[in-house]
Design an enzyme around this catalytic site. Structure first.
Site, PDB file in Angstrom:
ATOM      1  N   HIS A   1      13.475  11.585  -3.134  1.00 47.15           N
ATOM      2  CA  HIS A   1      13.931  10.276  -3.624  1.00 47.15           C
ATOM      3  C   HIS A   1      15.325  10.397  -4.248  1.00 47.15           C
ATOM      4  CE1 HIS A   1      10.716   7.301  -3.106  1.00 47.15           C
ATOM      5  NE2 HIS A   1       9.853   8.303  -3.250  1.00 47.15           N
TER       6      HIS A   1
ATOM      7  N   SER B   1       3.959   2.190   2.542  1.00 36.42           N
ATOM      8  CA  SER B   1       4.229   0.931   3.242  1.00 36.42           C
ATOM      9  C   SER B   1       5.713   0.625   3.319  1.00 36.42           C
ATOM     10  CB  SER B   1       3.507  -0.223   2.533  1.00 36.42           C
ATOM     11  OG  SER B   1       3.983  -0.355   1.191  1.00 36.42           O
TER      12      SER B   1
ATOM     13  N   THR C   1       9.530   6.688 -13.159  1.00 40.45           N
ATOM     14  CA  THR C   1       8.378   6.920 -14.036  1.00 40.45           C
ATOM     15  C   THR C   1       7.610   8.186 -13.686  1.00 40.45           C
ATOM     16  OG1 THR C   1       6.928   5.577 -12.635  1.00 40.45           O
ATOM     17  CG2 THR C   1       8.082   4.441 -14.414  1.00 40.45           C
ATOM     18  N   ALA C   2       7.917   8.797 -12.544  1.00 38.21           N
ATOM     19  CA  ALA C   2       7.165   9.972 -12.098  1.00 38.21           C
ATOM     20  C   ALA C   2       7.604  11.227 -12.846  1.00 38.21           C
ATOM     21  CB  ALA C   2       7.351  10.175 -10.596  1.00 38.21           C
TER      22      ALA C   2
ATOM     23  N   GLY D   1       0.815  -1.206   0.000  1.00 33.06           N
ATOM     24  CA  GLY D   1       0.000   0.000   0.000  1.00 33.06           C
ATOM     25  C   GLY D   1       0.849   1.257   0.000  1.00 33.06           C
ATOM     26  N   ALA D   2       0.171   2.394  -0.034  1.00 33.32           N
ATOM     27  CA  ALA D   2       0.865   3.683   0.000  1.00 33.32           C
ATOM     28  C   ALA D   2       1.613   3.836   1.319  1.00 33.32           C
ATOM     29  CB  ALA D   2      -0.144   4.818  -0.175  1.00 33.32           C
TER      30      ALA D   2
END
Length: 208
Positions: free
Chosen positions: A64, A27, A49-50, A24-25
Site C-alpha cells: 500500500h 473488492s 489504521t493497520a 467486501g474483501a
C-alpha cells in the site's frame, strides 16, 4: 431521510465533506478511494489504521505504501481517529482514512469485556464504538468547504453467520458503525468486483 434497522424513517443531516467507500474483501475499496483522492488534484493526507502484526500484514502495508504518491502525507494511527483527522486537516484538503474495519479490530481488542464476550451483549460494544464514531464525525463536520474525508470500511455481514462469539460481535458492531457513517455521508460507494455503485443516490431515488 434514512431508514433505520427497525424500518423507521430517520431525518439526518448529511455532511457534504464526508464520503464512505464500502464493500467486501478484495473488492477494490482502497484502490477506488485512492483514485478519488488522486483525481481531486488536491493535497492528500492518508490515515492508516493497520499495524504490522505479522508478515502478511507487513507485506500488505508495504504494498500500500509503495502504491501511494510520495507527495501524500501519511499518519499512522490505529485507535484515535478523531485526533488523526484533526491533524490531517491541518496538512491537506483530502483526508483518506483506511480503514474503519481494522480500527474496530484494534478497538475491540482493548475492551475489558472481551474476557466475558459469550455473556456480553453486542450492544455493549456497539455503544462504545459508536461513541468513538460520533467524536470522529464531529471532526468531519468541522472540515472546511474545500476539504473532504474519504472513509474506507468493509461489509462483513453478507456471508454466513460467524461460528464464534467474537466474530458475531464484530459483525454486529461493524454493521452499526457502518450504518451511522452511511447516515452522515453525502456519498456512499459500494464496491463489487472492482466496480463502484453510488448506493446513497440509488437509495434516495428509491425513496421518492
Amino acid at each position: 431521510m434514512f431508514v433505520d434497522e427497525d424500518g423507521e424513517a430517520v431525518a439526518v443531516r448529511e455532511n457534504p465533506q464526508l464520503i464512505l467507500v464500502t464493500g467486501g474483501a478484495r473488492s477494490g475499496k482502497s484502490t477506488y478511494a485512492e483514485r478519488l483522492a488522486r483525481r481531486s488534484g488536491r493535497s492528500v493526507a492518508y490515515i492508516a489504521t493497520a499495524t504490522a502484526g505479522d508478515d502478511d500484514m507487513r507485506d500488505r502495508i508495504a504494498r500500500h505504501q509503495a502504491a501511494r504518491p510520495t507527495t501524500w502525507q501519511t499518519i499512522e494511527e490505529p485507535l484515535h481517529l478523531a485526533g488523526a483527522v484533526c491533524q490531517a486537516a491541518s496538512l491537506a484538503d483530502i483526508i483518506l482514512l483506511d480503514c474503519i474495519t481494522v480500527w474496530l479490530s484494534n478497538w475491540l481488542l482493548l475492551q475489558d469485556e472481551l474476557s466475558s464476550i459469550e455473556s456480553t451483549p453486542a450492544s455493549v460494544y456497539s455503544e462504545g464504538a459508536l461513541q468513538e464514531i460520533e467524536v470522529l464525525l464531529r471532526e468531519a463536520q468541522a472540515l472546511n468547504a474545500q476539504q473532504r474525508l474519504v472513509i474506507v470500511t468493509n461489509e462483513v455481514g453478507l456471508g454466513i453467520v460467524p461460528a464464534f462469539a467474537l466474530g458475531r460481535v464484530y459483525r454486529d458492531v461493524l454493521g452499526a458503525v457502518n450504518r451511522r457513517l452511511a447516515q452522515e455521508a453525502a456519498r456512499v460507494y459500494f464496491l463489487i468486483a472492482g466496480l463502484a455503485v453510488d448506493i446513497k443516490r440509488l437509495h434516495e431515488e428509491a425513496s421518492l
